[in-house]
Design a protein around this motif. Structure first.
Motif, PDB file in Angstrom:
ATOM      1  N   ALA A 188       0.819  -1.218   0.000  1.00 17.99           N
ATOM      2  CA  ALA A 188       0.000   0.000   0.000  1.00 17.99           C
ATOM      3  C   ALA A 188       0.850   1.264   0.000  1.00 17.99           C
ATOM      4  CB  ALA A 188      -0.920  -0.026   1.214  1.00 17.99           C
ATOM      5  N   PHE A 189       2.111   1.166   0.434  1.00 14.80           N
ATOM      6  CA  PHE A 189       2.977   2.347   0.350  1.00 14.80           C
ATOM      7  C   PHE A 189       3.208   2.708  -1.118  1.00 14.80           C
ATOM      8  CE2 PHE A 189       4.422   1.105   4.672  1.00 14.80           C
ATOM      9  CZ  PHE A 189       4.249   2.325   5.298  1.00 14.80           C
ATOM     10  N   ALA A 190       3.429   1.671  -1.941  1.00 15.08           N
ATOM     11  CA  ALA A 190       3.666   1.932  -3.356  1.00 15.08           C
ATOM     12  C   ALA A 190       2.419   2.551  -3.988  1.00 15.08           C
ATOM     13  CB  ALA A 190       4.042   0.634  -4.062  1.00 15.08           C
ATOM     14  N   ASN A 200      11.336  -2.641   7.311  1.00 13.13           N
ATOM     15  CA  ASN A 200      10.315  -3.685   7.529  1.00 13.13           C
ATOM     16  C   ASN A 200       8.932  -3.122   7.802  1.00 13.13           C
ATOM     17  OD1 ASN A 200      11.888  -5.950   7.105  1.00 13.13           O
ATOM     18  ND2 ASN A 200      12.720  -5.803   9.198  1.00 13.13           N
ATOM     19  N   PHE A 201       8.623  -1.988   7.221  1.00 11.83           N
ATOM     20  CA  PHE A 201       7.252  -1.473   7.300  1.00 11.83           C
ATOM     21  C   PHE A 201       6.492  -2.142   6.154  1.00 11.83           C
ATOM     22  CE2 PHE A 201       8.461   3.050   9.022  1.00 11.83           C
ATOM     23  CZ  PHE A 201       9.057   2.465  10.116  1.00 11.83           C
ATOM     24  N   THR A 202       5.823  -3.233   6.434  1.00  8.30           N
ATOM     25  CA  THR A 202       5.171  -3.957   5.344  1.00  8.30           C
ATOM     26  C   THR A 202       3.874  -3.277   4.906  1.00  8.30           C
ATOM     27  OG1 THR A 202       4.295  -5.404   7.013  1.00  8.30           O
ATOM     28  CG2 THR A 202       6.170  -6.235   5.760  1.00  8.30           C
ATOM     29  N   GLN A 203       3.157  -2.736   5.860  1.00 11.43           N
ATOM     30  CA  GLN A 203       1.896  -2.046   5.549  1.00 11.43           C
ATOM     31  C   GLN A 203       1.856  -0.712   6.287  1.00 11.43           C
ATOM     32  OE1 GLN A 203      -0.569  -2.814   3.377  1.00 11.43           O
ATOM     33  NE2 GLN A 203       0.770  -4.508   2.776  1.00 11.43           N
ATOM     34  N   PRO A 204       1.179   0.285   5.690  1.00 13.90           N
ATOM     35  CA  PRO A 204       1.060   1.553   6.417  1.00 13.90           C
ATOM     36  C   PRO A 204       0.192   1.381   7.664  1.00 13.90           C
ATOM     37  CG  PRO A 204       0.328   1.772   4.126  1.00 13.90           C
ATOM     38  CD  PRO A 204       0.520   0.313   4.381  1.00 13.90           C
ATOM     39  N   THR A 205       0.496   2.147   8.690  1.00 11.82           N
ATOM     40  CA  THR A 205      -0.373   2.164   9.873  1.00 11.82           C
ATOM     41  C   THR A 205      -1.590   3.036   9.514  1.00 11.82           C
ATOM     42  OG1 THR A 205       0.667   4.143  10.762  1.00 11.82           O
ATOM     43  CG2 THR A 205       1.658   2.032  11.375  1.00 11.82           C
ATOM     44  N   PRO A 206      -2.662   2.993  10.324  1.00 14.44           N
ATOM     45  CA  PRO A 206      -3.852   3.789   9.972  1.00 14.44           C
ATOM     46  C   PRO A 206      -3.550   5.266   9.740  1.00 14.44           C
ATOM     47  CG  PRO A 206      -4.406   2.213  11.680  1.00 14.44           C
ATOM     48  CD  PRO A 206      -2.926   2.091  11.464  1.00 14.44           C
ATOM     49  N   VAL A 207      -2.697   5.856  10.572  1.00 14.97           N
ATOM     50  CA  VAL A 207      -2.436   7.293  10.379  1.00 14.97           C
ATOM     51  C   VAL A 207      -1.673   7.523   9.070  1.00 14.97           C
ATOM     52  CG1 VAL A 207      -0.300   7.383  11.774  1.00 14.97           C
ATOM     53  CG2 VAL A 207      -1.651   9.421  11.478  1.00 14.97           C
ATOM     54  N   GLN A 208      -0.804   6.602   8.717  1.00 14.40           N
ATOM     55  CA  GLN A 208      -0.070   6.738   7.448  1.00 14.40           C
ATOM     56  C   GLN A 208      -1.027   6.569   6.267  1.00 14.40           C
ATOM     57  OE1 GLN A 208       2.898   3.741   8.125  1.00 14.40           O
ATOM     58  NE2 GLN A 208       4.011   4.996   9.594  1.00 14.40           N
ATOM     59  N   LEU A 209      -1.926   5.587   6.403  1.00 13.30           N
ATOM     60  CA  LEU A 209      -2.877   5.311   5.319  1.00 13.30           C
ATOM     61  C   LEU A 209      -3.744   6.525   5.024  1.00 13.30           C
ATOM     62  CD1 LEU A 209      -3.222   2.733   3.725  1.00 13.30           C
ATOM     63  CD2 LEU A 209      -4.992   2.017   5.315  1.00 13.30           C
ATOM     64  N   THR A 255       1.242   8.780  20.172  1.00 13.11           N
ATOM     65  CA  THR A 255       2.609   8.324  20.028  1.00 13.11           C
ATOM     66  C   THR A 255       2.604   6.804  19.824  1.00 13.11           C
ATOM     67  OG1 THR A 255       4.734   8.224  21.131  1.00 13.11           O
ATOM     68  CG2 THR A 255       2.849   8.193  22.557  1.00 13.11           C
ATOM     69  N   GLY A 256       3.464   6.328  18.968  1.00  9.60           N
ATOM     70  CA  GLY A 256       3.508   4.889  18.697  1.00  9.60           C
ATOM     71  C   GLY A 256       2.614   4.471  17.538  1.00  9.60           C
ATOM     72  N   SER A 257       1.898   5.444  16.951  1.00  7.63           N
ATOM     73  CA  SER A 257       0.961   5.109  15.879  1.00  7.63           C
ATOM     74  C   SER A 257       1.643   5.102  14.514  1.00  7.63           C
ATOM     75  CB  SER A 257      -0.176   6.131  15.866  1.00  7.63           C
ATOM     76  OG  SER A 257       0.371   7.423  15.639  1.00  7.63           O
ATOM     77  N   GLY A 258       2.890   5.488  14.467  1.00  8.27           N
ATOM     78  CA  GLY A 258       3.573   5.614  13.173  1.00  8.27           C
ATOM     79  C   GLY A 258       3.407   7.007  12.588  1.00  8.27           C
ATOM     80  N   LYS A 259       3.112   7.992  13.437  1.00 11.12           N
ATOM     81  CA  LYS A 259       2.827   9.337  12.934  1.00 11.12           C
ATOM     82  C   LYS A 259       4.068  10.010  12.344  1.00 11.12           C
ATOM     83  CE  LYS A 259       3.117  11.382  17.546  1.00 11.12           C
ATOM     84  NZ  LYS A 259       4.346  12.146  17.487  1.00 11.12           N
ATOM     85  N   THR A 260       5.251   9.649  12.833  1.00  9.15           N
ATOM     86  CA  THR A 260       6.465  10.316  12.324  1.00  9.15           C
ATOM     87  C   THR A 260       6.627  10.047  10.831  1.00  9.15           C
ATOM     88  OG1 THR A 260       7.390   9.860  14.494  1.00  9.15           O
ATOM     89  CG2 THR A 260       8.901  10.688  12.832  1.00  9.15           C
ATOM     90  N   ALA A 261       6.508   8.782  10.454  1.00  9.36           N
ATOM     91  CA  ALA A 261       6.614   8.472   9.020  1.00  9.36           C
ATOM     92  C   ALA A 261       5.433   9.061   8.260  1.00  9.36           C
ATOM     93  CB  ALA A 261       6.676   6.956   8.819  1.00  9.36           C
ATOM     94  N   ALA A 262       4.299   9.239   8.939  1.00 13.46           N
ATOM     95  CA  ALA A 262       3.116   9.803   8.257  1.00 13.46           C
ATOM     96  C   ALA A 262       3.388  11.223   7.788  1.00 13.46           C
ATOM     97  CB  ALA A 262       1.901   9.765   9.186  1.00 13.46           C
TER      98      ALA A 262
HETATM   99  P1  AMP Z   1       5.878   6.819  15.945  1.00 15.81           P
HETATM  100  O1  AMP Z   1       4.406   6.843  16.278  1.00 15.81           O
HETATM  101  O2  AMP Z   1       6.193   7.635  14.758  1.00 15.81           O
HETATM  102  O3  AMP Z   1       6.714   7.137  17.142  1.00 15.81           O
HETATM  103  O4  AMP Z   1       6.245   5.306  15.498  1.00 15.81           O
HETATM  104  C1  AMP Z   1       6.205   4.232  16.392  1.00 15.81           C
HETATM  105  C2  AMP Z   1       7.001   3.042  15.901  1.00 15.81           C
HETATM  106  O5  AMP Z   1       6.347   2.422  14.801  1.00 15.81           O
HETATM  107  C3  AMP Z   1       8.402   3.350  15.434  1.00 15.81           C
HETATM  108  O6  AMP Z   1       9.257   2.362  15.970  1.00 15.81           O
HETATM  109  C4  AMP Z   1       8.346   3.200  13.933  1.00 15.81           C
HETATM  110  O7  AMP Z   1       9.585   2.767  13.417  1.00 15.81           O
HETATM  111  C5  AMP Z   1       7.290   2.133  13.771  1.00 15.81           C
HETATM  112  N1  AMP Z   1       6.541   2.206  12.500  1.00 15.81           N
HETATM  113  C6  AMP Z   1       6.155   3.313  11.858  1.00 15.81           C
HETATM  114  N2  AMP Z   1       5.470   2.991  10.748  1.00 15.81           N
HETATM  115  C7  AMP Z   1       5.415   1.643  10.686  1.00 15.81           C
HETATM  116  C8  AMP Z   1       4.834   0.705   9.768  1.00 15.81           C
HETATM  117  N3  AMP Z   1       4.164   1.096   8.706  1.00 15.81           N
HETATM  118  N4  AMP Z   1       4.994  -0.599  10.026  1.00 15.81           N
HETATM  119  C9  AMP Z   1       5.671  -1.013  11.121  1.00 15.81           C
HETATM  120  N5  AMP Z   1       6.233  -0.178  12.033  1.00 15.81           N
HETATM  121  C10 AMP Z   1       6.106   1.136  11.815  1.00 15.81           C
END
Ligand code: AMP
Length: 506
Positions: free
Chosen positions: A39-41, A57-66, A90-97
């Motif tokens: 889904a990232f692609a 190893n982010f295989t799928q986006p988290t809900p906030v990323q999606l 925090t922990g939801s994957g928001k940084t990459a989002a």
């Molecule tokens: P954050 O909420 O940005 O602090 O992220 C929490 C953790 O989730 C961090 O260790 C990230 O590396 C990890 N993470 C972020 N996006 C993903 C994803 N799509 N799949 C798996 N882990 C992720």
């Protein structure tokens, strides 16, 4: 003062800055060209970023990323970018989002600029050939280490974080994501490092992650220009306001008024966050991912009532002798309490260090690194460590002193249960803390399950309604057996209840 970081003044006095560059990126690697079918692609992210996502190893986006990435990317380039107000824990994957869409656009623009320069050069060469003139010579590359060639940084993107620790974590995440991106540079501007090194590392930065105070210092001393910023991200906006950064945010908003997109991430959409959004964003679209009560299903939360501080120490002593603990954070309410606990733990042979805002940034960095490397087992910290620490081997969080704000409870316990693991959050409270516990339960919409350790029961009457009556039980490894005998820690100091190491539990 409960925590130095609850005070804008004390934060500002210690804020100096440091910078971390991305390692000089390699050219587009074969990994960057390999297809990524997920889904990232589908979001249309650049192959270089998809390769980094795969490396992580982010295989799928988290809900906030999606939700947030496609909105932030705005597929139709003819339309203005959308400002986003995102409530995500925090922990939801928001940084990459927020990093992925920003880095994508910076990368695409850099590649377009490089292509335009290459085309222009090619045209010059062809014109010279057609006219039978001498072929143009490429200008000599300037020595980037020569101070005369160092120009003030003009980043295209700015990420603001409330604490140094969070800024460093975000910068590290950004560096991980640009590992396949040729020429994209990341810098981190926070307190505690020499100016010269920071300024040197800011050179040519495309994305700057910063805490507000020193960013403005650098801007005012003309080491950094903000007039090319296209993307402004405010991370943990609620904490920014808690720390008194509202005026700095207003200044940075003015200095970056030419920007095309603003994204603000906050644990809640509290009215003060919405007011801030009105001030610094253009009709932002709201993205609500989850509420505090839906979070942390993988973290077991338990509560132990204690008669007094001495009793809390006994309970902590009991817990820290649990052999199932991998690594732990013990949160204290004050710097003094934090130092005292860490010292007592060290005295009895535990691998423990203190972390709070009165320590120099260099020392804070070294201690955090020791935790990450597994050289330290127990971090005793104030709320300076409540956010931004991402160490998967933290199996337990102990609230020895309660947080000032209910949100901080959620952030604190989010230090465990990382990377898909289970975690255990243990809170010690005295009767007089009952109101705070009720506030935390109200905020998280969860009842903290009260338990007792045989032999360490509170002597006073339970302060709770029958449904909250303490239950017997232990704790132990998340998902594992309760309690767990074994190691002890000792050294009765200043009347502490820590037992000699090797002493029986309970
Ligand atoms: P954050 O909420 O940005 O602090 O992220 C929490 C953790 O989730 C961090 O260790 C990230 O590396 C990890 N993470 C972020 N996006 C993903 C994803 N799509 N799949 C798996 N882990 C992720």
């Amino acid at each position: 003062m409960i925590d130095d970081l609850n005070s804008r003044a004390s934060t500002e006095t210690v804020l100096e800055h440091t910078a971390h560059d991305a390692p000089e990126p390699t050219t587009s690697t074969p990994a960057a060209k390999a297809p990524v079918n997920n889904a990232f692609a589908d979001m249309g992210l650049a192959p270089e970023l998809l390769a980094a996502v795969r490396d992580l190893n982010f295989t799928q986006p988290t809900p906030v990323q999606l939700k947030a990435i496609p909105m932030a990317l705005q597929a139709d380039a003819s339309l203005p970018s959308i400002d986003l107000l995102v409530s995500s824990q925090t922990g939801s994957g928001k940084t990459a989002a927020f990093l992925l869409p920003v880095l994508h656009t910076l990368l695409v623009e850099r590649q377009a600029q490089e292509q335009a320069e290459a085309d222009e050069w090619q045209k010059k060469v062809e014109d010279a050939k057609a006219k039978g003139e001498e072929l143009p010579k490429k200008p000599r590359r300037k020595n980037p280490t020569d101070a005369r060639h160092v120009k003030p940084a003009m980043p295209g993107a700015l990420v603001l974080c409330p604490t140094r620790e969070l800024a460093q974590q975000v910068a590290k995440d950004a560096i991980d994501l640009v590992r396949h991106c040729k020429g994209l540079r990341i810098a981190c501007v926070v307190g505690g490092m020499p100016y010269a090194m920071q300024i040197a590392r800011l050179h040519n930065a495309d994305l700057v992650v910063a805490t507000p105070g020193r960013l403005l210092d650098l801007q005012r001393s003309k080491q950094l220009h903000l007039n090319k910023v296209q993307f402004l991200v405010v991370d943990e906006a609620d904490r920014m306001l808690d720390l008194g950064f509202a005026d700095d945010l207003a200044d940075i908003h003015k200095l970056t008024e030419q920007r095309r997109q603003t994204m603000m991430f906050s644990a809640t959409f509290a009215p003060r966050i919405q007011q801030l959004a009105v001030r610094i964003m253009r009709t932002p679209q709201k993205v609500q991912i989850d509420s505090p009560q839906e979070k942390h299903n993988n973290i077991k939360q338990i509560l132990f009532w204690a008669d007094n501080a001495h009793h809390k120490r006994k309970l902590l002593d009991h817990w820290l002798r649990d052999t199932n603990i991998d690594q732990a954070i013990v949160f204290a309410s004050t710097q003094i309490e934090c130092d005292g606990l860490a010292e007592d733990l060290q005295q009895v042979g535990f691998s423990a260090v203190a972390l709070h805002g009165a320590l120099s940034q260099g020392l804070r960095n070294r201690r955090l690194q020791a935790l990450r490397d597994g050289r330290v087992q127990i971090l005793v910290a104030t709320d300076v460590a409540a956010r931004g620490i991402d160490v998967p081997s933290i199996s337990h969080v102990f609230n020895f002193g309660l947080p000032m704000k209910q949100e901080d409870y959620v952030h604190r316990i989010g230090r465990t249960g990382r990377a898909g693991r289970d975690g255990l959050a243990v809170t010690f409270a005295e009767w007089r803390d009952r109101r705070k516990i009720l506030d935390i339960e109200h905020f998280t919409q969860q009842t903290l399950s009260a338990e007792m350790i045989p032999g360490l029961e509170p002597t006073q009457r339970a302060p709770r309604a029958p449904s909250h009556e303490p239950r017997r039980g232990g704790g132990g490894k998340p998902g594992g057996k309760p309690g767990g005998a074994g190691r002890t820690f000792a050294g009765a100091k200043r009347g502490s209840s820590f037992k000699p190491r090797g002493a029986p539990r309970g």
